[in-house]
Design an enzyme around this catalytic site. Structure first.
Site, short mmCIF file in Angstrom:
data_model
loop_
_atom_site.label_atom_id
_atom_site.label_comp_id
_atom_site.label_asym_id
_atom_site.label_seq_id
_atom_site.Cartn_x
_atom_site.Cartn_y
_atom_site.Cartn_z
N HIS A 184 0.62 -1.03 0.02
CA HIS A 184 -0.09 -0.18 0.05
C HIS A 184 0.75 1.58 0.05
CE1 HIS A 184 0.86 0.50 3.97
NE2 HIS A 184 0.32 -0.29 4.14
N CYS A 199 -3.56 -1.83 22.86
CA CYS A 199 -2.15 -1.73 22.53
C CYS A 199 -2.52 -0.06 21.27
CB CYS A 199 -2.11 -2.64 21.10
SG CYS A 199 -1.03 -2.00 19.39
N CYS A 248 0.48 -8.35 22.08
CA CYS A 248 -0.15 -7.83 21.28
C CYS A 248 -0.53 -8.63 19.85
CB CYS A 248 0.60 -6.31 20.27
SG CYS A 248 -0.84 -5.71 18.99
#
Ligand code: MSP
Length: 637
Positions: A19, A144, A127
């Site tokens: 991206h 997180c 996490c």
């Protein structure tokens, strides 16, 4: 200037396709690398993919394929994207490469033999998105800060790296080398973190929970924590420890990352290197985040900006220029298509494009394209030359200090200086009454353009080389070094200048829709993919099929299960993502186009043996069908 330069990007996780964030870092690395090539440096540019760990294993599972098949596919997408963005890396590393795996095991042994690894039980907040444990003070409201999710409590026996041993050394190293981590805000962030006692780093995962990773050389029941594995890519790629490339490039290593992965790079990695007896890297260059409409880019709200869509519409040079000019390195920036269009129209179409085309047209018109020799110089000619040559120095200092937007602003001072010079000197008037002066003015414009074309090359290699070709410069692209450039008037054109078509046509934004929607820009049609050779194309077996039956797949909005006659002994089952576009009744009995030799894939529990071809743009959709009825199974050539 001679010297050695080594630049790296993060190796990207293969659980998402490339991206704009990945594109930005890799374009910055490419620009930085090209700039150093212009300085005459011997350079090496590394990028790659990070392929182990929980996240990847989960993504592969969700796609119903093996981790290896999955990582091969997505890694290839990254590899294919970079040339389309004119990114010329020297090497592409994958953490599944056997050489990398061997190096990680070698370092683990080394660190272990040094007594820096121990076995212990640990319970903590983990996490999954970040693949790491969080301390309470790192969490924001118990969540997180990156994934905005409460971490899981995990209790495990694991191996730990004695990172705490290196805390004092690291603080000292950062203080003694003020540009070790830059810009300064990130150095301060790391130092602030180091004010508290550093916890040891858990560097293993039991195979009972995760097997997709590098086995610990001293305990085969465990795999290596993905960060300990990934960071080592920076030295494994250049042949640590014995290869000449490692000896040559490592002392000059510069890493490029965004702020999200500051801690592993600013803390874990230098400590790992120190423990392994390797000198730390030279610089950690940290940039901010591209946000979309002031929010984090997010797949779930459909605000992921796909670089290739934008390049397909606006061109790769303009896209690269926008990213490099718009973001202040180190700070966050907001991406919008309006801002991109506005930069293209003002800086590229109005300023640069216009300057190049008007200058070359005048040399063609007044001198049939043969550059005249300069006559006596006036103050304005001297000023123009002195300014342009002095910009080379400020450009060099901005670029080497990662202030890319300032370097471009400096180049645009030459561009506007040249436009102003043309307006003031009025060559069209001189052409009527002062031929000596006209020759001098045209000579100076040409020299100014030569400098501009070279200084934009790191950011816009395509446009730069087109301009250089039109100017008929004897040395172009990477060969036109800053040292050669400093000699005003040194290069004479070889031959007659070429007519310059409009390099950057103005763009109108058809629809003021922000790219924060899934189709980033209204005008964007899917970009043309990289070229393939005829032999590759011939491998695709396209056939006409007749749909015998069609039914929706339970719990899927998109998928239809089709039974298709391809003239074989038995009809095939093909799962097609067309349920939102066409009803089962409307496709039964129709002839369709099928890719007949795709490997079978399971979609929502149904194995699909082929793919149906259709065209789509925005909301419109059209099946690709034969113009008249033909025997099922006919091949399409
Ligand atoms: N695999 C780790 C890196 C290991 S390096 C030894 C990882 N991968 S990642 O795919 O998540 O890539 C993170 C990096 O992608 C960022 O540090 C940055 O370079 C780039 N970006 C991702 N999103 C971004 C933005 N929105 N804006 C700018 N860059 C961003 O972390």
């Amino acid at each position: 200037m001679s010297g050695i330069f080594y630049i790296t990007t993060p190796i990207y996780y293969v659980n998402a396709e490339p991206h704009i964030g990945h594109a930005y870092t890799t374009i910055v690395a490419d620009t930085f690398n090209r700039f150093n090539i212009l300085r005459g440096m011997d350079s090496f540019f590394l990028t790659g993919t990070d392929e182990h760990g929980d996240k990847i294993a989960e993504a592969a599972k969700a796609n119903g394929v093996s981790p290896k098949d999955y990582v091969d596919k997505i890694s290839q997408k990254f590899r294919d994207t970079w040339p389309t963005l004119m990114i010329s890396n020297d090497y592409f590393i994958r953490t599944t490469d056997p050489e990398h795996v061997a190096t990680v095991q070698r370092i683990l042994d080394l660190v272990n033999n040094k007594g820096d690894i121990y076995f212990s039980e640990y319970e903590g907040k983990y996490c999954v998105g970040c693949e790491r444990f969080y301390s309470d003070r790192e969490l924001a409201d118990g969540k997180c800060p990156d994934h905005l999710k409460e971490p899981e409590i995990r209790k495990e026996s694991n191996y730990f790296f004695r990172m705490s041993r290196y805390q004092d050394w690291l603080i000292d190293h950062i203080k003694k080398n003020p540009d070790f981590i830059r810009p300064e805000r990130y150095k301060n962030e790391v130092l602030a973190f180091l004010r508290e006692p550093l916890e040891d780093l858990c560097i293993s995962r039991p195979k009972t929970r995760l097997s997709w990773g590098i086995t610990l050389p001293f305990d085969e029941n465990f795999v290596t924590y993905v960060w300990f594995d990934a960071l080592i890519n920076y030295i494994s790629a250049i042949g640590y420890p014995e290869e000449p490339a490692f000896q040559k490039y490592w002392p000059h290593a510069q890493h490029l990352i965004a702020k999200d992965i500051l801690k592993p790079h600013g803390i874990y990695w230098p400590c790992m290197l120190k423990s392994a007896g390797v000198e730390p890297y030279r610089h950690l260059n940290v940039h901010g985040y591209w946000n979309i409409n002031k929010n984090k880019m997010s797949k779930s709200v459909g605000s992921v900006v796909r670089p290739l869509d934008l390049v397909g519409v606006y061109g790769v040079d303009a896209f690269r220029f926008f990213l490099m000019r718009e973001m202040t390195f180190g700070l966050d920036s907001d991406f919008s298509e309006e801002a991109l269009v506005s930069r293209i129209n003002s800086d590229l179409a109005n300023d640069l494009g216009n300057l190049v085309s008007r200058s070359i047209s005048m040399i063609l018109k007044y001198y049939n394209g043969d550059l005249p020799v300069s006559g006596k110089l006036s103050d304005s000619d001297n000023r123009l030359r002195d300014h342009a040559v002095s910009v080379i120095d400020s450009y060099e200092s901005f670029m080497s200090g990662t202030e890319f937007h300032k370097a471009l602003m400096a180049v645009w001072e030459i561009v506007s200086g040249l436009n102003k010079y043309i307006d003031e000197q009025q060559p069209w008037v001189l052409a009527k009454n002062d031929h000596d002066r006209l020759a001098t003015v045209m000579f100076h414009i040409y020299q100014g353009l030569r400098i501009v074309s070279a200084l934009i090359w790191p950011v816009m290699p395509g446009a730069a080389e087109t301009i250089q070709k039109q100017l008929k410069l004897p040395v172009t692209g990477s060969k036109l070094t800053l040292d050669i450039l400093r000699k005003w008037g040194a290069d004479k054109p070889v031959g007659t200048l070429e007519k310059s078509p409009n390099l950057f046509p103005r763009v109108e934004l058809e629809n003021k829709q922000s790219p924060a929607v899934d189709t980033p820009c209204k005008k964007a049609i899917d970009p043309i993919k990289p070229l393939i050779d005829f032999e590759t194309f011939q491998k695709v077996d396209l056939r006409v099929g007749t749909v015998l039956s069609a039914e929706p797949i339970p719990k899927s909005k998109k998928l239809l299960k089709l039974t298709v006659d391809l003239g074989e002994n038995e009809p095939r089952i093909i799962v097609a993502g067309i349920a939102e576009k066409i009803s089962p009744d409307d496709i039964i009995s129709r002839q369709i186009t099928v890719v007949a030799n795709l490997e079978p894939v399971k979609l929502m529990g149904v194995e699909s043996h082929g793919m149906v071809l259709a065209a789509s743009h925005d909301k419109s959709f059209s099946l690709i069908v034969p113009a008249s009825a033909i025997t099922s199974g006919s091949s399409i050539r």
